[in-house]
Design an enzyme around this catalytic site. Sequence first.
Site, PDB file in Angstrom:
ATOM      1  N   ASP A 125       0.890  -1.161   0.000  1.00  0.00           N
ATOM      2  CA  ASP A 125       0.000   0.000   0.000  1.00  0.00           C
ATOM      3  C   ASP A 125       0.933   1.219   0.000  1.00  0.00           C
ATOM      4  O   ASP A 125       1.515   1.564   1.032  1.00  0.00           O
ATOM      5  CB  ASP A 125      -0.888  -0.054   1.255  1.00  0.00           C
ATOM      6  CG  ASP A 125      -1.749   1.191   1.436  1.00  0.00           C
ATOM      7  OD1 ASP A 125      -1.671   2.105   0.594  1.00  0.00           O
ATOM      8  OD2 ASP A 125      -2.492   1.251   2.428  1.00  0.00           O
ATOM      9  N   LYS A 179       3.424  11.102  -3.347  1.00  0.00           N
ATOM     10  CA  LYS A 179       2.378  10.448  -4.151  1.00  0.00           C
ATOM     11  C   LYS A 179       1.518  11.493  -4.881  1.00  0.00           C
ATOM     12  O   LYS A 179       0.982  11.237  -5.953  1.00  0.00           O
ATOM     13  CB  LYS A 179       1.506   9.593  -3.225  1.00  0.00           C
ATOM     14  CG  LYS A 179       0.469   8.744  -3.930  1.00  0.00           C
ATOM     15  CD  LYS A 179      -0.190   7.801  -2.944  1.00  0.00           C
ATOM     16  CE  LYS A 179      -1.364   7.056  -3.529  1.00  0.00           C
ATOM     17  NZ  LYS A 179      -1.994   6.170  -2.540  1.00  0.00           N
ATOM     18  N   GLU A 202      -7.350   0.528  -4.550  1.00  0.00           N
ATOM     19  CA  GLU A 202      -7.385   0.415  -3.091  1.00  0.00           C
ATOM     20  C   GLU A 202      -8.710  -0.170  -2.559  1.00  0.00           C
ATOM     21  O   GLU A 202      -8.678  -1.071  -1.725  1.00  0.00           O
ATOM     22  CB  GLU A 202      -7.065   1.774  -2.459  1.00  0.00           C
ATOM     23  CG  GLU A 202      -5.591   2.145  -2.660  1.00  0.00           C
ATOM     24  CD  GLU A 202      -5.285   3.625  -2.484  1.00  0.00           C
ATOM     25  OE1 GLU A 202      -6.173   4.388  -2.077  1.00  0.00           O
ATOM     26  OE2 GLU A 202      -4.135   4.026  -2.770  1.00  0.00           O
ATOM     27  N   ASP A 244     -13.983   5.118   2.306  1.00  0.00           N
ATOM     28  CA  ASP A 244     -12.595   5.318   2.736  1.00  0.00           C
ATOM     29  C   ASP A 244     -12.383   6.776   3.155  1.00  0.00           C
ATOM     30  O   ASP A 244     -12.290   7.670   2.305  1.00  0.00           O
ATOM     31  CB  ASP A 244     -11.669   4.927   1.563  1.00  0.00           C
ATOM     32  CG  ASP A 244     -10.192   5.109   1.894  1.00  0.00           C
ATOM     33  OD1 ASP A 244      -9.863   5.686   2.940  1.00  0.00           O
ATOM     34  OD2 ASP A 244      -9.357   4.678   1.072  1.00  0.00           O
TER      35      ASP A 244
END
Length: 627
Positions: free
Chosen positions: A25, A87, A186, A214
Amino acid sequence: MALLQISEPGQSPQPHQRKKSVGIDLGTTNSLVATVRSGIEAILPDEQGRDLLPSVVHYIPEGVSCVGYEAAEHNSTDPLNTLSSIKRLLGRGVDDIKTLGDTLPYEFTSDEGGMPRINTAYGVVSPIQVSAEILRKLAGRAELALGGMLDGAVITVPAYFDDAQRQATKDAATLAGIKVLRLLNEPTAAAIAYGLDTEVAEDESQQRLIAVYDLGGGTFDISILRLSKGVFEVLATGGDSALGGDDFDHAIANWLRIELAMGETLDVVEQRILLEAAKSAKQELSQKEQVEIEVLETALVLTREKMHELIDDLIEKTLKACKRSMRDAKIDVNSIDEVVLVGGSTRMPSVSEKVTELFGLKPKCSIDPDLVVAMGAAKQADVLVGNNTDGDMLLLDVIPLSLGIETMGGLTEKIIHRNTTIPVAKAQEFTTFKDGQTAMSIHVVQGDRELVSDCRSLARFELQGIPPMVAGGAKIQVSYQVDADGLLNVSARELSSGVESRIEVKPSYGLSDNEITQMLQDSFSHARDDMRLRGLREQQVEADRMLEDLRAAIEKDGQSLLDDSELQCLHLALDELQQLRENSEDHRQLAAQIETVGKTSEEFAARRMDASIKQALAGLSLDDALK
Ligand code: AMP
């Protein structure tokens, strides 16, 4: 004694030897690596027993000095060389990062229009290189724990990551020497962690709909997944890229400011103190009904109920995004079978209560919401590497924004619509605009707006060698193919001659989650304007075609086939059309004049046709002509 050990092609001579695979992850703030051991997923911690690896890399003149917790310690003393939140830059362009300028304090450098790079003490580094360092560290941790080189890894990416962002993630893995078995969305990973895929396999005829909610520190994502006949697909994704636990902290800090009778404007230190107090109170309230907050020498009590009141509208926003995604997926809330919670902020009882209320279901939350994505990725890696053939499954995801092509008038023709399941291949036929046209320029765009200028340009290429034909005669088939990792391949082929040209879209930068959200919001709010503009552009293209064709025809045959008044009448109609083409914003007005010109020129067209037939027949006998 066996002299030879014979094994079937493709089978290992030691069939029980397990391959070493991991799930990674790769997060904005923290990253994790997990594996499957004796059929159970487990996070691989570092030597100090810590699960997380802060996604931070520190550079010194000799190179990378450290990655993770150690690197994060340099944050305040050496901020320019301590790279975090990388990221957010992966797969993005120089223009994209301008919007991030305030939040990322680095010195950027770049080639015009290319990938942003960061100036460090070591030299210039790219976001791909920095991500590769994080991946290398995680792979090293895994190799130490598993006792050897890795056979492959599944790396997770946000479901809304575009082509460029996915490609950049893959490139980072390659640079780190990791074999990528697959990039996995994800939310899909979270659903796999809960084994929702295998529950379906037991009853082949059943389909199940899963919502993955999420809510992290800075972002909210909702994904609607469908499991059917062993096929796992993402029906829709949505969310808010600027909404998360940090906003709850701000709301509570603001309440503290008012309770403490502090002014409207606080200095940086005061702000940090209030935010930290707010954050720890919020987290404590996940276990307790009320907390005492000691801040700036004052003690205050915050109850769970009061906090709920402060953040209620923020939670409501997430619920609205859930409803929007269900509309996108064309499903009713009552048809959702499972809800999965991911992200640290879902530990808050008020969040899970609201989610329960919306879906009318108790969400799945037994796996630590910070670890669940890595766990699911590990499970999928175990299958892909060949260790677990029982769990074999096909995973399908969706593309977040429509993929289209530019057509005349700067309009977008969508070829693959947003939220289409991938892998997918679609083709559409186009034709030439002009007589004798031998080349066609293909402009690949991504976005949901009607005008190309409001979409994102992904690639351009040319199909050459089209045999000269009259306008509209050539048949050009443009095919878009998106593979399982979300990478796009475009080809164009002229069907009568077979000439072909293709391009693999590997743009050097991509869209951020903010921009994707923004582009989608724009496409909803501008839908009516866009349709009007599309109508206008279409009529303008038609007007241009008519003006060009008729003017050429008048120049060639006007004098011989029309008398003066006819000629003048046609010129007047054309001038009126030209004038409306330049100035009118009303597509109906333009369409009406196109029709008028069409009627006015009907007789001229008929005479031209007669004349050309006569010319073709001139000198031929009746018998010859009928042959
Ligand atoms: P993530 O980005 O998934 O790591 O989530 C981080 C966010 O989760 C931050 O805003 C944290 O304050 C929040 N968070 C972590 N633990 C808790 C908790 N026990 N209760 C409420 N929020 C939490």
